[in-house]
Design a protein around this motif. Structure first.
Motif, PDB file in Angstrom:
ATOM      1  N   SER A   5      -6.754  13.452   8.462  1.00 57.50           N
ATOM      2  CA  SER A   5      -7.086  13.706   9.860  1.00 57.50           C
ATOM      3  C   SER A   5      -6.013  13.037  10.711  1.00 57.50           C
ATOM      4  O   SER A   5      -5.248  12.192  10.228  1.00 57.50           O
ATOM      5  CB  SER A   5      -8.466  13.133  10.194  1.00 57.50           C
ATOM      6  N   ASP A   6      -5.944  13.396  11.975  1.00 60.41           N
ATOM      7  CA  ASP A   6      -4.969  12.773  12.867  1.00 60.41           C
ATOM      8  C   ASP A   6      -5.174  11.261  12.917  1.00 60.41           C
ATOM      9  O   ASP A   6      -4.214  10.498  12.884  1.00 60.41           O
ATOM     10  CB  ASP A   6      -5.081  13.361  14.283  1.00 60.41           C
ATOM     11  N   THR A   7      -6.424  10.833  12.984  1.00 60.10           N
ATOM     12  CA  THR A   7      -6.732   9.407  13.062  1.00 60.10           C
ATOM     13  C   THR A   7      -6.273   8.678  11.806  1.00 60.10           C
ATOM     14  O   THR A   7      -5.673   7.608  11.889  1.00 60.10           O
ATOM     15  CB  THR A   7      -8.246   9.189  13.267  1.00 60.10           C
ATOM     16  N   GLN A   8      -6.518   9.269  10.637  1.00 62.44           N
ATOM     17  CA  GLN A   8      -6.090   8.646   9.391  1.00 62.44           C
ATOM     18  C   GLN A   8      -4.572   8.539   9.341  1.00 62.44           C
ATOM     19  O   GLN A   8      -4.026   7.515   8.929  1.00 62.44           O
ATOM     20  CB  GLN A   8      -6.602   9.441   8.189  1.00 62.44           C
ATOM     21  N   GLY A  46      -8.948   5.665  -1.411  1.00 68.53           N
ATOM     22  CA  GLY A  46      -7.910   4.781  -1.930  1.00 68.53           C
ATOM     23  C   GLY A  46      -6.694   4.672  -1.037  1.00 68.53           C
ATOM     24  O   GLY A  46      -5.655   4.177  -1.462  1.00 68.53           O
ATOM     25  N   PHE A  47      -6.782   5.110   0.220  1.00 70.08           N
ATOM     26  CA  PHE A  47      -5.666   4.998   1.151  1.00 70.08           C
ATOM     27  C   PHE A  47      -5.561   3.588   1.728  1.00 70.08           C
ATOM     28  O   PHE A  47      -4.496   3.150   2.121  1.00 70.08           O
ATOM     29  CB  PHE A  47      -5.802   5.995   2.303  1.00 70.08           C
ATOM     30  N   LEU A  48      -6.692   2.911   1.840  1.00 71.12           N
ATOM     31  CA  LEU A  48      -6.741   1.531   2.319  1.00 71.12           C
ATOM     32  C   LEU A  48      -7.491   0.707   1.295  1.00 71.12           C
ATOM     33  O   LEU A  48      -8.276   1.237   0.518  1.00 71.12           O
ATOM     34  CB  LEU A  48      -7.495   1.425   3.660  1.00 71.12           C
ATOM     35  N   THR A  72      -9.065  -8.206   5.525  1.00 72.69           N
ATOM     36  CA  THR A  72      -8.290  -7.321   6.367  1.00 72.69           C
ATOM     37  C   THR A  72      -8.048  -6.029   5.605  1.00 72.69           C
ATOM     38  O   THR A  72      -8.414  -5.923   4.426  1.00 72.69           O
ATOM     39  CB  THR A  72      -6.955  -7.982   6.793  1.00 72.69           C
ATOM     40  N   LEU A  73      -7.483  -5.050   6.247  1.00 72.14           N
ATOM     41  CA  LEU A  73      -7.230  -3.757   5.622  1.00 72.14           C
ATOM     42  C   LEU A  73      -5.733  -3.579   5.415  1.00 72.14           C
ATOM     43  O   LEU A  73      -4.939  -3.831   6.319  1.00 72.14           O
ATOM     44  CB  LEU A  73      -7.749  -2.625   6.506  1.00 72.14           C
ATOM     45  N   VAL A  74      -5.364  -3.124   4.222  1.00 71.50           N
ATOM     46  CA  VAL A  74      -3.967  -2.917   3.876  1.00 71.50           C
ATOM     47  C   VAL A  74      -3.802  -1.496   3.345  1.00 71.50           C
ATOM     48  O   VAL A  74      -4.631  -1.020   2.554  1.00 71.50           O
ATOM     49  CB  VAL A  74      -3.518  -3.943   2.804  1.00 71.50           C
ATOM     50  N   ALA A  75      -2.731  -0.830   3.784  1.00 69.15           N
ATOM     51  CA  ALA A  75      -2.427   0.504   3.271  1.00 69.15           C
ATOM     52  C   ALA A  75      -1.961   0.388   1.830  1.00 69.15           C
ATOM     53  O   ALA A  75      -1.172  -0.483   1.485  1.00 69.15           O
ATOM     54  CB  ALA A  75      -1.351   1.167   4.128  1.00 69.15           C
ATOM     55  N   THR A  76      -2.468   1.252   0.974  1.00 65.53           N
ATOM     56  CA  THR A  76      -2.095   1.262  -0.439  1.00 65.53           C
ATOM     57  C   THR A  76      -0.903   2.196  -0.655  1.00 65.53           C
ATOM     58  O   THR A  76      -0.500   2.928   0.259  1.00 65.53           O
ATOM     59  CB  THR A  76      -3.267   1.755  -1.302  1.00 65.53           C
ATOM     60  N   GLU A  77      -0.379   2.199  -1.866  1.00 68.50           N
ATOM     61  CA  GLU A  77       0.697   3.126  -2.200  1.00 68.50           C
ATOM     62  C   GLU A  77       0.234   4.566  -2.004  1.00 68.50           C
ATOM     63  O   GLU A  77       0.973   5.405  -1.509  1.00 68.50           O
ATOM     64  CB  GLU A  77       1.144   2.924  -3.650  1.00 68.50           C
ATOM     65  N   ALA A  78      -1.022   4.845  -2.391  1.00 73.84           N
ATOM     66  CA  ALA A  78      -1.566   6.195  -2.221  1.00 73.84           C
ATOM     67  C   ALA A  78      -1.624   6.569  -0.740  1.00 73.84           C
ATOM     68  O   ALA A  78      -1.344   7.710  -0.368  1.00 73.84           O
ATOM     69  CB  ALA A  78      -2.955   6.289  -2.833  1.00 73.84           C
ATOM     70  N   GLY A  79      -1.981   5.615   0.109  1.00 66.41           N
ATOM     71  CA  GLY A  79      -2.027   5.865   1.545  1.00 66.41           C
ATOM     72  C   GLY A  79      -0.659   6.150   2.120  1.00 66.41           C
ATOM     73  O   GLY A  79      -0.475   7.064   2.932  1.00 66.41           O
ATOM     74  N   LEU A  80       0.330   5.371   1.699  1.00 64.17           N
ATOM     75  CA  LEU A  80       1.692   5.580   2.185  1.00 64.17           C
ATOM     76  C   LEU A  80       2.258   6.900   1.668  1.00 64.17           C
ATOM     77  O   LEU A  80       2.930   7.619   2.398  1.00 64.17           O
ATOM     78  CB  LEU A  80       2.581   4.403   1.773  1.00 64.17           C
ATOM     79  N   THR A  81       1.944   7.230   0.428  1.00 72.86           N
ATOM     80  CA  THR A  81       2.393   8.499  -0.141  1.00 72.86           C
ATOM     81  C   THR A  81       1.757   9.671   0.611  1.00 72.86           C
ATOM     82  O   THR A  81       2.395  10.696   0.827  1.00 72.86           O
ATOM     83  CB  THR A  81       2.034   8.576  -1.642  1.00 72.86           C
ATOM     84  N   ALA A  82       0.516   9.508   1.048  1.00 78.47           N
ATOM     85  CA  ALA A  82      -0.188  10.570   1.774  1.00 78.47           C
ATOM     86  C   ALA A  82       0.489  10.915   3.098  1.00 78.47           C
ATOM     87  O   ALA A  82       0.367  12.038   3.575  1.00 78.47           O
ATOM     88  CB  ALA A  82      -1.639  10.170   2.019  1.00 78.47           C
ATOM     89  N   ILE A  83       1.222   9.957   3.689  1.00 74.94           N
ATOM     90  CA  ILE A  83       1.932  10.241   4.948  1.00 74.94           C
ATOM     91  C   ILE A  83       3.409  10.508   4.693  1.00 74.94           C
ATOM     92  O   ILE A  83       4.198  10.561   5.632  1.00 74.94           O
ATOM     93  CB  ILE A  83       1.750   9.118   5.990  1.00 74.94           C
ATOM     94  N   GLY A  84       3.775  10.650   3.409  1.00 71.64           N
ATOM     95  CA  GLY A  84       5.141  11.033   3.080  1.00 71.64           C
ATOM     96  C   GLY A  84       6.102   9.882   2.875  1.00 71.64           C
ATOM     97  O   GLY A  84       7.307  10.087   2.859  1.00 71.64           O
ATOM     98  N   ILE A  85       5.601   8.675   2.717  1.00 66.24           N
ATOM     99  CA  ILE A  85       6.463   7.530   2.467  1.00 66.24           C
ATOM    100  C   ILE A  85       6.404   7.228   0.981  1.00 66.24           C
ATOM    101  O   ILE A  85       5.354   6.876   0.453  1.00 66.24           O
ATOM    102  CB  ILE A  85       6.019   6.300   3.289  1.00 66.24           C
ATOM    103  N   GLU A  86       7.540   7.403   0.337  1.00 65.46           N
ATOM    104  CA  GLU A  86       7.614   7.139  -1.090  1.00 65.46           C
ATOM    105  C   GLU A  86       7.906   5.655  -1.292  1.00 65.46           C
ATOM    106  O   GLU A  86       8.835   5.123  -0.699  1.00 65.46           O
ATOM    107  CB  GLU A  86       8.712   7.980  -1.743  1.00 65.46           C
TER     108      GLU A  86
END
Length: 189
Positions: A5-8, A46-48, A72-86
Motif C-alpha cells: 500500500s502507499d502507506t507501507q 515480515g517487512f518490519l 522499536t520497529l526496524v525494516a527487514t531485508e524482506a521489507g527493503l527488497t519489497a521497495i526495490g532496495i537490494e
C-alpha cells in the motif's frame, strides 16, 4: 515484486534512509488503530520486526514491554527488497538487529493481533454502515444509489470510499462499468 500500500511503501522508504533502518516515527497521518493495523500487517508479512529499543540513546519506542523497556520497529531485508532496495550483505547494523531480537520478539508476536481490534469499525445503523452493506451486496452499488440511500452528495460518497473505507478501515473498493447501470462499486470479501 510484492504489492505494497502507499502507506507501507512510505514507512519502508523512510526506514531505508534512517540509521539502522528504524521505521519510527510513522507518518504523521497514521495514528491509533490505523497505525496498529498497518504495523501489524507489516510485521505479519515480515517487512518490519520489533527489536529492543535503546531508550538511553533516544531510539523511538513503538510500544513498551511493561518492564521499563520498549521495542522499536526496524525494516527487514524482506521489507527493503519489497521497495526495490537490494541488500547485498544486509548492512551490519540491521543484520545484527535482526538476529538476537527475533528470539526475544517471538513471545511478543501473539500480542500484535490484539492491537488489530482497536481499528475503527462502523456502528450499526450509520450511513457508513449502509454504504458498506451496499458495496458488499453481490450487485454492488452506483454513486447515485448510494446518494439516494444516504442523502450524501456525490463528492461525499467518493470521499467516504477513499478515506473512511480504503484508508481508515483498509477495505478494498473496486469498480467496473456495467452496461445499463454505469460505474458500479464493490467491496470484495
Amino acid at each position: 515484486m510484492t504489492k505494497l500500500s502507499d502507506t507501507q511503501a512510505i514507512i519502508l522508504s523512510a526506514a531505508a534512509q534512517r540509521p539502522e533502518h528504524i521505521a519510527l516515527p510513522l507518518p504523521e497521518s497514521l495514528r491509533g488503530g490505523a497505525a496498529a493495523k498497518v504495523v501489524g500487517a507489516m510485521l505479519a508479512k515480515g517487512f518490519l520486526e520489533e527489536v529492543d529499543a535503546d531508550m538511553r540513546n533516544g531510539e523511538p519506542v513503538w510500544r513498551e514491554t511493561g518492564d521499563g523497556h520498549g521495542v522499536t520497529l526496524v525494516a527487514t531485508e524482506a521489507g527493503l527488497t519489497a521497495i526495490g532496495i537490494e541488500t547485498e550483505d544486509a548492512n551490519a547494523a540491521p543484520a545484527g538487529a535482526t538476529d538476537a531480537p527475533t528470539e526475544q520478539s517471538a513471545p511478543d508476536t501473539p500480542t500484535e493481533p490484539k492491537a488489530a481490534p482497536k481499528a475503527r469499525t462502523p456502528r450499526e445503523g450509520t450511513k457508513q454502515a449502509t454504504l458498506i452493506a451496499m458495496l458488499r451486496a453481490p450487485d454492488g452499488a452506483t454513486i447515485e444509489e448510494i446518494m439516494a440511500a444516504t442523502g450524501w452528495q456525490s463528492h461525499t460518497v467518493r470521499g467516504a470510499m477513499a478515506g473512511a473505507l480504503k484508508k481508515k478501515l483498509g477495505l478494498e473498493v473496486t469498480s467496473e462499468k456495467v452496461q445499463g447501470r454505469g460505474r458500479v462499486y464493490r467491496i470484495e470479501r
